[in-house]
Design an enzyme around this catalytic site. Structure first.
Site, PDB file in Angstrom:
ATOM      1  N   ASP A 131      54.113  -3.567 -74.863  1.00  0.00           N
ATOM      2  CA  ASP A 131      55.413  -4.342 -74.721  1.00  0.00           C
ATOM      3  C   ASP A 131      56.178  -4.429 -76.208  1.00  0.00           C
ATOM      4  O   ASP A 131      57.256  -5.401 -75.896  1.00  0.00           O
ATOM      5  CB  ASP A 131      55.048  -5.789 -74.322  1.00  0.00           C
ATOM      6  CG  ASP A 131      54.219  -6.477 -75.303  1.00  0.00           C
ATOM      7  OD1 ASP A 131      53.386  -5.806 -76.221  1.00  0.00           O
ATOM      8  OD2 ASP A 131      54.092  -8.002 -75.324  1.00  0.00           O
TER       9      ASP A 131
ATOM     10  N   GLU B  28      43.422  -8.062 -86.973  1.00  0.00           N
ATOM     11  CA  GLU B  28      43.960  -6.902 -87.769  1.00  0.00           C
ATOM     12  C   GLU B  28      43.222  -6.956 -89.163  1.00  0.00           C
ATOM     13  O   GLU B  28      43.031  -6.098 -89.503  1.00  0.00           O
ATOM     14  CB  GLU B  28      45.447  -7.174 -87.839  1.00  0.00           C
ATOM     15  CG  GLU B  28      46.118  -6.981 -86.504  1.00  0.00           C
ATOM     16  CD  GLU B  28      46.291  -8.379 -85.765  1.00  0.00           C
ATOM     17  OE1 GLU B  28      45.544  -9.252 -85.997  1.00  0.00           O
ATOM     18  OE2 GLU B  28      47.043  -8.150 -84.802  1.00  0.00           O
TER      19      GLU B  28
HETATM   20  C1  UGA Z   1      49.422 -10.095 -81.072  1.00  0.00           C
HETATM   21  C2  UGA Z   1      49.335  -8.432 -81.420  1.00  0.00           C
HETATM   22  O1  UGA Z   1      50.545  -7.919 -81.592  1.00  0.00           O
HETATM   23  C3  UGA Z   1      48.431  -7.800 -80.659  1.00  0.00           C
HETATM   24  O2  UGA Z   1      48.241  -6.540 -80.860  1.00  0.00           O
HETATM   25  C4  UGA Z   1      46.934  -8.500 -80.626  1.00  0.00           C
HETATM   26  O3  UGA Z   1      45.977  -7.562 -79.722  1.00  0.00           O
HETATM   27  C5  UGA Z   1      47.206  -9.730 -80.230  1.00  0.00           C
HETATM   28  O4  UGA Z   1      48.248 -10.603 -80.855  1.00  0.00           O
HETATM   29  C6  UGA Z   1      45.823 -10.591 -80.176  1.00  0.00           C
HETATM   30  O5  UGA Z   1      45.337 -10.755 -81.149  1.00  0.00           O
HETATM   31  O6  UGA Z   1      45.533 -11.036 -78.927  1.00  0.00           O
HETATM   32  P1  UGA Z   1      50.405 -10.543 -78.507  1.00  0.00           P
HETATM   33  O7  UGA Z   1      51.908 -10.171 -78.153  1.00  0.00           O
HETATM   34  O8  UGA Z   1      49.775 -11.904 -78.634  1.00  0.00           O
HETATM   35  O9  UGA Z   1      50.362  -9.823 -79.790  1.00  0.00           O
HETATM   36  O10 UGA Z   1      49.454  -9.612 -77.520  1.00  0.00           O
HETATM   37  P2  UGA Z   1      49.992  -8.657 -76.119  1.00  0.00           P
HETATM   38  O11 UGA Z   1      51.028  -7.731 -76.561  1.00  0.00           O
HETATM   39  O12 UGA Z   1      50.082  -9.575 -74.897  1.00  0.00           O
HETATM   40  O13 UGA Z   1      48.529  -7.825 -76.083  1.00  0.00           O
HETATM   41  C7  UGA Z   1      48.328  -6.789 -77.040  1.00  0.00           C
HETATM   42  C8  UGA Z   1      47.909  -5.524 -76.153  1.00  0.00           C
HETATM   43  O14 UGA Z   1      46.653  -5.743 -75.557  1.00  0.00           O
HETATM   44  C9  UGA Z   1      49.073  -4.954 -75.236  1.00  0.00           C
HETATM   45  O15 UGA Z   1      49.098  -3.674 -75.262  1.00  0.00           O
HETATM   46  C10 UGA Z   1      48.577  -5.520 -73.775  1.00  0.00           C
HETATM   47  O16 UGA Z   1      48.770  -4.728 -72.712  1.00  0.00           O
HETATM   48  C11 UGA Z   1      47.029  -5.491 -73.974  1.00  0.00           C
HETATM   49  N1  UGA Z   1      46.407  -6.628 -73.186  1.00  0.00           N
HETATM   50  C12 UGA Z   1      46.702  -7.837 -73.083  1.00  0.00           C
HETATM   51  C13 UGA Z   1      45.179  -6.162 -72.491  1.00  0.00           C
HETATM   52  O17 UGA Z   1      44.943  -5.180 -72.503  1.00  0.00           O
HETATM   53  N2  UGA Z   1      44.571  -7.187 -71.753  1.00  0.00           N
HETATM   54  C14 UGA Z   1      45.249  -8.295 -71.512  1.00  0.00           C
HETATM   55  O18 UGA Z   1      44.486  -9.127 -70.820  1.00  0.00           O
HETATM   56  C15 UGA Z   1      46.300  -8.927 -72.425  1.00  0.00           C
END
Ligand code: UGA
Length: 258
Positions: A113, A205
């Site tokens: 995203d 990270e």
């Molecule tokens: C932040 C960081 O930018 C992420 O890289 C990190 O994984 C996350 O925090 C964390 O520590 O949980 P954030 O916007 O909170 O980002 O996370 P998302 O963009 O919603 O998810 C990160 C990635 O994991 C996305 O590519 C999303 O598609 C994926 N994701 C999310 C899953 O594979 N499963 C889920 O249930 C939620």
């Protein structure tokens, strides 16, 4: 030089829109190898079509994450108590693939995203071990970035998020070369670098980078010493879209029409 662009992804109303945008950004660079890992028990056809249409070399995997109950309220600005880091097992599956296949190149963890400027890719190719750069709209602020001294050395990492981290940066703000993922003979006792879901939310990270380097001075600054921003952590408004999508039936229709 190959870039292994590692993207975890999961099903939600905005998934296809995010993945289409990302695929069309990545398609500008034929030397990107896109590793997409779905957070589900098996690979979906709708993600497969996006990968095939991208024209890129790709790997399509699936790993189901454990889900906390009840689901955390991620719209809250503070870190929810039952929150877990997302995309952990998925990124580790990609790292397993890269090391098992002895892939050589730069590894970047690009969430589905974010918005990426295509100028990012050639910058990433400069990575020797661990490179860092700024990410806009992340960490409860306008941006996170590194501070570089006159000699080109990273001296600090600026962030408004999760204080106390040694390497305070977002997933989108660093890249590693595949050479740091394999073991050198004298390192046999050390485990390979991996993401660990056991670490405190927000520390994913830093925990990963701490397995590779010891201090900020070892980080290689990219993007004109972290003064340019080629990654935007825009976070598609899933909540708002959920309200607009009236029923699961309609969502199914949208997926079928893409
Ligand atoms: C932040 C960081 O930018 C992420 O890289 C990190 O994984 C996350 O925090 C964390 O520590 O949980 P954030 O916007 O909170 O980002 O996370 P998302 O963009 O919603 O998810 C990160 C990635 O994991 C996305 O590519 C999303 O598609 C994926 N994701 C999310 C899953 O594979 N499963 C889920 O249930 C939620």
């Amino acid at each position: 030089q190959w870039i292994f662009f590692v993207t975890p992804t999961y099903e939600r109303p905005t998934q296809i829109a995010d993945m289409v945008r990302l695929s069309q950004t990545l398609s500008h660079d034929p030397s990107i190898y896109w590793i997409v890992i779905e957070d589900r028990a098996n690979c979906s056809m709708r993600v497969r079509w996006i990968l095939e249409r991208s024209g890129l070399h790709f790997a399509h995997l699936s790993v189901l994450s454990p889900k906390p109950q009840p689901p955390p309220d991620y719209t809250n600005k503070t870190i929810p108590p039952n929150s877990i880091s997302r995309g952990v097992s998925q990124r580790n599956a990609a790292l397993d693939l890269i090391t098992a296949e002895k892939f050589t190149g730069v590894v970047y963890f690009g969430d589905d995203d974010n918005v990426y400027d295509t100028r990012l890719f050639n910058e990433l190719r400069k990575t020797q071990r661990v490179a860092v750069f700024g990410v806009a709209f992340v960490g409860n602020g306008k941006y996170e970035r590194c501070v570089v001294d006159a000699g080109g050395r990273v001296v600090a990492l600026l962030s408004n998020w999760a204080a106390g981290r040694k390497f305070s940066m977002d997933m989108g703000g660093f890249a590693v070369h595949s050479r740091v993922l394999s073991l050198v003979p004298e390192d046999k006792v050390r485990p390979l670098p991996r993401f660990r879901s056991s670490v405190r939310k927000g520390f994913l990270e830093t925990d990963f980078i701490e397995q590779i380097v010891d201090h900020v001075g070892q980080l290689e600054p990219l993007m004109d010493n972290c003064t340019r921003f080629y990654v935007w952590h825009v976070q598609t408004d899933v909540q708002n879209m959920m309200e607009k999508v009236e029923s699961d039936d309609l969502y199914e229709d949208i997926s079928a029409l893409m």
